[in-house]
Write an enzyme that holds these catalytic residues in place. Structure first.
Site, short mmCIF file in Angstrom:
data_model
loop_
_atom_site.label_atom_id
_atom_site.label_comp_id
_atom_site.label_asym_id
_atom_site.label_seq_id
_atom_site.Cartn_x
_atom_site.Cartn_y
_atom_site.Cartn_z
N HIS A 150 0.83 -1.21 0.00
CA HIS A 150 0.00 0.00 0.00
C HIS A 150 0.86 1.26 0.00
O HIS A 150 1.53 1.57 0.98
CB HIS A 150 -0.92 0.01 1.22
CG HIS A 150 -1.90 1.14 1.22
ND1 HIS A 150 -3.01 1.15 0.40
CD2 HIS A 150 -1.95 2.30 1.92
CE1 HIS A 150 -3.69 2.28 0.61
NE2 HIS A 150 -3.07 3.00 1.53
N HIS A 190 0.99 5.53 -1.63
CA HIS A 190 0.57 6.64 -2.46
C HIS A 190 1.86 7.38 -2.80
O HIS A 190 2.35 8.20 -1.99
CB HIS A 190 -0.40 7.57 -1.73
CG HIS A 190 -1.53 6.86 -1.06
ND1 HIS A 190 -2.55 6.27 -1.76
CD2 HIS A 190 -1.80 6.62 0.24
CE1 HIS A 190 -3.41 5.71 -0.90
NE2 HIS A 190 -2.97 5.91 0.32
N GLN A 206 2.71 11.15 -2.33
CA GLN A 206 2.79 11.73 -0.98
C GLN A 206 4.22 11.80 -0.46
O GLN A 206 4.47 12.41 0.60
CB GLN A 206 1.87 10.95 -0.03
CG GLN A 206 0.40 11.17 -0.35
CD GLN A 206 -0.56 10.43 0.57
OE1 GLN A 206 -0.15 9.89 1.59
NE2 GLN A 206 -1.83 10.39 0.20
N GLU A 225 -9.77 3.55 9.42
CA GLU A 225 -8.51 4.15 9.88
C GLU A 225 -8.79 5.15 11.00
O GLU A 225 -7.99 5.31 11.90
CB GLU A 225 -7.80 4.86 8.71
CG GLU A 225 -6.49 5.54 9.11
CD GLU A 225 -5.77 6.20 7.94
OE1 GLU A 225 -6.40 6.35 6.87
OE2 GLU A 225 -4.60 6.56 8.10
N ASP A 285 2.26 3.40 2.72
CA ASP A 285 1.19 4.39 2.65
C ASP A 285 1.66 5.80 2.28
O ASP A 285 1.86 6.09 1.12
CB ASP A 285 0.44 4.37 3.99
CG ASP A 285 -0.94 5.00 3.90
OD1 ASP A 285 -1.32 5.44 2.80
OD2 ASP A 285 -1.66 5.04 4.91
N HIS A 303 -5.61 -0.71 6.81
CA HIS A 303 -5.61 -0.15 8.18
C HIS A 303 -6.42 -0.98 9.19
O HIS A 303 -5.84 -1.59 10.07
CB HIS A 303 -6.09 1.32 8.23
CG HIS A 303 -5.29 2.25 7.39
ND1 HIS A 303 -3.93 2.41 7.56
CD2 HIS A 303 -5.63 3.07 6.36
CE1 HIS A 303 -3.48 3.29 6.68
NE2 HIS A 303 -4.49 3.70 5.93
N HIS A 352 -11.95 3.81 -3.00
CA HIS A 352 -11.06 4.55 -2.10
C HIS A 352 -11.42 4.32 -0.64
O HIS A 352 -10.56 4.06 0.20
CB HIS A 352 -11.08 6.06 -2.42
CG HIS A 352 -10.21 6.85 -1.51
ND1 HIS A 352 -10.63 7.29 -0.27
CD2 HIS A 352 -8.93 7.26 -1.62
CE1 HIS A 352 -9.63 7.94 0.33
NE2 HIS A 352 -8.59 7.93 -0.47
N TYR A 358 -4.95 7.32 -6.59
CA TYR A 358 -6.26 8.03 -6.62
C TYR A 358 -6.18 9.45 -7.16
O TYR A 358 -7.19 10.02 -7.52
CB TYR A 358 -6.93 8.00 -5.24
CG TYR A 358 -6.22 8.76 -4.14
CD1 TYR A 358 -6.55 10.08 -3.86
CD2 TYR A 358 -5.23 8.16 -3.37
CE1 TYR A 358 -5.92 10.78 -2.84
CE2 TYR A 358 -4.60 8.85 -2.34
CZ TYR A 358 -4.93 10.16 -2.09
OH TYR A 358 -4.30 10.85 -1.08
N HIS A 372 -9.56 1.52 1.70
CA HIS A 372 -9.21 2.04 3.03
C HIS A 372 -10.37 1.76 3.97
O HIS A 372 -11.53 2.03 3.62
CB HIS A 372 -9.05 3.57 2.97
CG HIS A 372 -7.82 4.05 2.28
ND1 HIS A 372 -7.85 4.94 1.23
CD2 HIS A 372 -6.51 3.81 2.52
CE1 HIS A 372 -6.61 5.22 0.84
NE2 HIS A 372 -5.78 4.54 1.60
ZN ZN Z 1 -3.61 4.93 2.05
#
Ligand code: ZN
Length: 427
Positions: free
Chosen positions: A56, A58, A61, A235, A320, A269, A205, A125, A232
């Site tokens: 997992h 992104h 980020q 979380e 993540d 999560h 998502h 995403y 997800h």
């Molecule tokens: Zn995530």
């Protein structure tokens, strides 16, 4: 080119053994493992381990490094939690063009490889810029190609700003428009991904971003195509509260009640999931991906790992938000947070009760299963995604063969890696 490897030690899923050889065919697949394989072997001084799987990520980020660590400045007076961090993430989203997205993704993927991952599940995403739709799909694929990482592109469907609310602001860059439009684009991407290192997966998502009827349609579409399905889940407590307000049940219960939980489902999560929900979820074949460093960074909370383990839920790890991309660090956080919470040493155990093997399995076999990718073990039929570990590295303090795995997991790091192989090719 076919290869025959003769490492000093080889990880067999439970321990390191001496005298094993591995043959790899032209396609980069492991064909045989054993002590009697004949041929001109490459002698490898070290311990051969399956490369780790990051289930997992992104990648964009990566651009938040150092930027979301100032506190008490939230414009909406959100507490310094996930929601304050999300504001910083939306600022980055607003500023991202294709070139920057590609650059950040490339940096993230390169660092993952250097740290011991061969495979990333890229939960993708952010797809559009203001000027061009889907241009960021291409940016992420180009970054993966440039780095040689194995990638499952987990294509995210994002339809609502929160349950029953339209998309707002930066969220327009995530917009999948409709399930039909999403599936059309998914199938086009599946054709576009011609590299043997690339595969695809279906994503809703979250229950915030996709209505439940649409989540059901997405899961049906994933099953029809034989693909993994990621979401997800649970979380934050706020997410659970808004789901209960809208549907009368927790997000995990909502998925259970609607038949979404099947063997291809990976919930990311599950930080605040309830024991009864978790048991039913695992029984239905649901898998859980924990992102220990991210969950700590965002102050999400601590997942109920003992219940997941007892219920035999298949686990994987993810980096993540990519504040770090280090499998060794993730595994230590995974175990140590639980030790602190539970007040007991040795939480993530293998079937034989071994802690190091339990943790290695989460980051290898567990990750491979989560992404539907044929890696994560040194056995015939798997892709040869391998790491060579310097078993004489000072940080491992010259352990015996028997204690090498535990030394590696609890004391080792990427500086112990002397060779990285993806698909039979040494990088
Ligand atoms: Zn995530």
């Amino acid at each position: 080119m076919a290869r025959l490897l003769a490492p000093t030690l080889l990880w067999d899923g439970t321990t390191f053994r001496r005298g094993q050889r591995v043959s790899i065919d032209d396609a980069g697949r492991i064909t045989q493992v054993g002590t009697t394989l004949e041929g001109d072997a490459e002698q490898l001084n070290g311990a051969l381990l399956p490369a780790f799987v990051n289930a997992h990520s992104h990648a964009f980020q990566f651009g938040l490094r150092g930027r979301a660590e100032q506190f008490g400045q939230s414009s909406t007076n959100a507490p310094d939690s996930f929601w304050g961090w999300r504001e910083a993430m939306y600022e980055l989203v607003d500023s991202l063009d294709a070139q920057r997205c590609r650059q950040l993704s490339e940096w993230a993927f390169r660092e993952m490889i250097a740290n011991g991952f061969s495979t990333v599940g890229e939960f993708h995403y952010i797809r559009h810029t203001d000027e061009r739709r889907y241009v960021l799909d291409d940016a992420v694929i180009a970054a993966a190609e440039a780095t040689g990482i194995r990638m499952a592109l987990l294509v995210a469907c994002y339809l609502t700003g929160d349950i029953g609310k339209p998309l707002a602001g930066a969220q327009s860059r995530f917009d999948a428009e409709s399930i039909d439009a999403y599936l059309q684009r998914l199938d086009a991407l599946a054709i576009q991904l011609t590299s043997p290192l690339h595969s695809i997966g279906v994503v809703a998502h979250s229950v915030r971003a996709v209505p439940i009827e649409s989540i059901v349609r997405l899961q049906d579409a994933a099953c029809e195509r034989g693909l993994p399905f990621h979401i997800h889940l649970e979380e934050s407590k706020e997410e659970i509260a808004s789901c209960i307000a809208a549907h009368g049940v927790t997000p995990m219960r909502l998925l259970l009640d609607n038949g979404v939980v099947r063997e291809n489902l990976v919930a990311i999560h599950c930080t605040h999931s309830l024991p009864d929900d978790l048991r039913e979820f695992a029984q239905a074949g649901g898998q859980v991906c924990i992102c220990p460093v991210t969950e700590a960074n965002l102050s999400d909370g601590i997942a109920d790992l003992p219940t997941m383990r007892k219920a035999n839920a298949s686990l994987s790890i993810g980096t993540d938000l990519n504040s770090r991309t280090d499998p060794f660090e993730e595994l230590r956080w995974l175990e140590y947070v639980q030790r602190l919470a539970v007040g007991q040493r040795g939480v993530v155990l293998s079937q034989d009760g071994d802690n190091a093997a339990g943790l290695i399995n989460v980051a290898t076999r567990g990750g491979a299963r989560a992404l539907g990718v044929n890696v994560g073990a040194i056995e015939p039929g798997r892709n040869a995604d391998l790491l060579l570990i310097n078993h004489e590295h000072p940080s491992l303090a010259g352990p015996s063969d028997e204690h090498l795995a535990a030394a590696l997991v609890f004391a080792g790091g990427s500086d112990c890696i002397t060779m990285r192989m993806i698909g039979g090719r040494t990088l």
